[in-house]
Each structure stands twice: as structure tokens, then as C-alpha cells.
Design a protein around this motif. Structure first.
Motif, PDB file in Angstrom:
ATOM      1  N   LEU A  98      34.499  23.944 -25.218  1.00  0.00           N
ATOM      2  CA  LEU A  98      34.823  23.013 -26.292  1.00  0.00           C
ATOM      3  C   LEU A  98      33.663  22.835 -27.259  1.00  0.00           C
ATOM      4  O   LEU A  98      33.868  22.688 -28.456  1.00  0.00           O
ATOM      5  CB  LEU A  98      35.247  21.669 -25.705  1.00  0.00           C
ATOM      6  N   TYR A  99      32.452  22.803 -26.742  1.00  0.00           N
ATOM      7  CA  TYR A  99      31.243  22.821 -27.562  1.00  0.00           C
ATOM      8  C   TYR A  99      30.097  23.304 -26.694  1.00  0.00           C
ATOM      9  O   TYR A  99      30.173  23.276 -25.460  1.00  0.00           O
ATOM     10  CB  TYR A  99      30.925  21.474 -28.209  1.00  0.00           C
ATOM     11  N   LEU A 100      29.040  23.763 -27.360  1.00  0.00           N
ATOM     12  CA  LEU A 100      27.894  24.318 -26.654  1.00  0.00           C
ATOM     13  C   LEU A 100      26.647  24.104 -27.490  1.00  0.00           C
ATOM     14  O   LEU A 100      26.694  24.169 -28.715  1.00  0.00           O
ATOM     15  CB  LEU A 100      28.127  25.816 -26.421  1.00  0.00           C
ATOM     16  N   TYR A 101      25.541  23.827 -26.837  1.00  0.00           N
ATOM     17  CA  TYR A 101      24.236  23.861 -27.487  1.00  0.00           C
ATOM     18  C   TYR A 101      23.234  24.394 -26.478  1.00  0.00           C
ATOM     19  O   TYR A 101      23.526  24.461 -25.282  1.00  0.00           O
ATOM     20  CB  TYR A 101      23.818  22.516 -28.073  1.00  0.00           C
ATOM     21  N   SER A 102      22.096  24.816 -26.965  1.00  0.00           N
ATOM     22  CA  SER A 102      21.121  25.431 -26.064  1.00  0.00           C
ATOM     23  C   SER A 102      19.710  24.998 -26.423  1.00  0.00           C
ATOM     24  O   SER A 102      19.444  24.512 -27.520  1.00  0.00           O
ATOM     25  CB  SER A 102      21.246  26.952 -26.131  1.00  0.00           C
ATOM     26  N   PHE A 103      18.813  25.204 -25.462  1.00  0.00           N
ATOM     27  CA  PHE A 103      17.395  24.911 -25.662  1.00  0.00           C
ATOM     28  C   PHE A 103      16.610  25.650 -24.593  1.00  0.00           C
ATOM     29  O   PHE A 103      17.190  26.218 -23.660  1.00  0.00           O
ATOM     30  CB  PHE A 103      17.125  23.400 -25.628  1.00  0.00           C
ATOM     31  N   LEU A 104      15.304  25.678 -24.749  1.00  0.00           N
ATOM     32  CA  LEU A 104      14.431  26.279 -23.741  1.00  0.00           C
ATOM     33  C   LEU A 104      13.850  25.188 -22.868  1.00  0.00           C
ATOM     34  O   LEU A 104      13.456  24.125 -23.351  1.00  0.00           O
ATOM     35  CB  LEU A 104      13.296  27.056 -24.411  1.00  0.00           C
ATOM     36  N   TRP A 105      13.794  25.463 -21.568  1.00  0.00           N
ATOM     37  CA  TRP A 105      13.257  24.491 -20.615  1.00  0.00           C
ATOM     38  C   TRP A 105      12.487  25.262 -19.546  1.00  0.00           C
ATOM     39  O   TRP A 105      13.071  26.061 -18.813  1.00  0.00           O
ATOM     40  CB  TRP A 105      14.410  23.700 -19.988  1.00  0.00           C
ATOM     41  N   ARG A 106      11.193  25.040 -19.520  1.00  0.00           N
ATOM     42  CA  ARG A 106      10.334  25.646 -18.504  1.00  0.00           C
ATOM     43  C   ARG A 106      10.514  27.156 -18.404  1.00  0.00           C
ATOM     44  O   ARG A 106      10.662  27.718 -17.318  1.00  0.00           O
ATOM     45  CB  ARG A 106      10.549  24.974 -17.162  1.00  0.00           C
TER      46      ARG A 106
END
Length: 138
Positions: A98-106
Motif C-alpha cells: 500500500l505504501y513503502l519508504y526506506s532508509f539506511l540503518w546500521r
């Protein structure tokens, strides 16, 4: 297998976003990732943070329209194409994102998404042995 996300409804007018940020800051709540989807009159500010239940209560008590919902957070290798592979695997199973977002983590990529069929999405994640984050990871 899921994490809690705040969905905060804010009017498209000056000062509304800073009010939310100030409330969370004064409570010592760290924002991990966020995104805003806007329309003409309002925005939906989606937030992953430390202590989401506490953040929810603080915002509710301040009269802010907020919801707490479960979303998936997949941990993927930070290499080109890995996000596409993960999304394809989920989509090929018949689950719509339905929706998506992303980021960098460790050092890893994180795909945060909401699915139209949560139970089926859980099954796909487990059977495909996809790595996922839980609230304890933040």
C-alpha cells in the motif's frame, strides 16, 4: 515481525509540523525515520521512533490526530537491486504494498511497508527467510 508506526495527520499550514516535532523532542523521543505524504489540505506524517506508544499518548493528549499501526520493516543488504528483489518477492505472492519508504540503518537498507494482506505478507517473509526488524532493534 511488525513494528509500530505513527501516522500523524497534520494540516498544510505553517507551524503544524514543528508542533509535532517539538512535542516529541521535549519528551526525549528519538525519530528513527519519517516521511510525509501530502494532499492539498493535509499531510500524513509517518514516523518510526523510539517509544511509539509513549509518542502516541503525548500527541493524543495534545489534541493531535494520530494513529498507531503495524508495518513491516525488512532488513536488506545495501546493494543495488536488493530492494527490487524483496518487493518482487512480496508482489509475486499476490500481496499488494500500500505504501513503502526506506532508509539506511546500521549499514543495512530498511524497507518499511504496509501490505493489503498482512497475514499473507508474514507468511511470505517467513517462507522466503527475509530478515526483518522488530521494535527491539531500535
Amino acid at each position: 515481525m511488525t513494528i509500530k508506526q505513527l501516522s500523524i495527520f497534520i494540516e498544510n499550514k505553517g507551524g503544524t509540523l514543528i508542533r509535532v516535532l517539538d512535542l516529541l523532542s521535549k519528551a526525549g523521543i528519538q525519530i528513527i525515520a519519517s516521511t510525509i505524504a501530502d494532499t492539498k489540505d493535509y499531510g500524513i506524517y509517518r514516523v518510526l521512533c523510539e517509544s511509539p506508544a509513549q509518542a502516541y499518548l503525548i500527541l493524543k493528549e495534545a489534541g493531535i490526530n494520530v494513529q498507531l499501526s503495524d508495518v513491516f520493516a525488512l532488513s536488506i543488504d545495501d546493494v543495488p537491486g536488493r530492494a527490487a528483489e524483496a518487493v518482487k518477492e512480496i508482489s509475486d505472492s499476490g500481496v499488494s504494498i500500500l505504501y513503502l519508504y526506506s532508509f539506511l540503518w546500521r549499514g543495512k537498507g530498511v524497507l518499511v511497508f504496509r501490505a493489503d494482506q498482512s497475514e499473507k505478507a508474514k507468511e511470505v517473509i517467513m517462507l522466503s527467510k527475509m530478515a526483518f526488524l522488530t521494535e527491539g532493534d531500535f
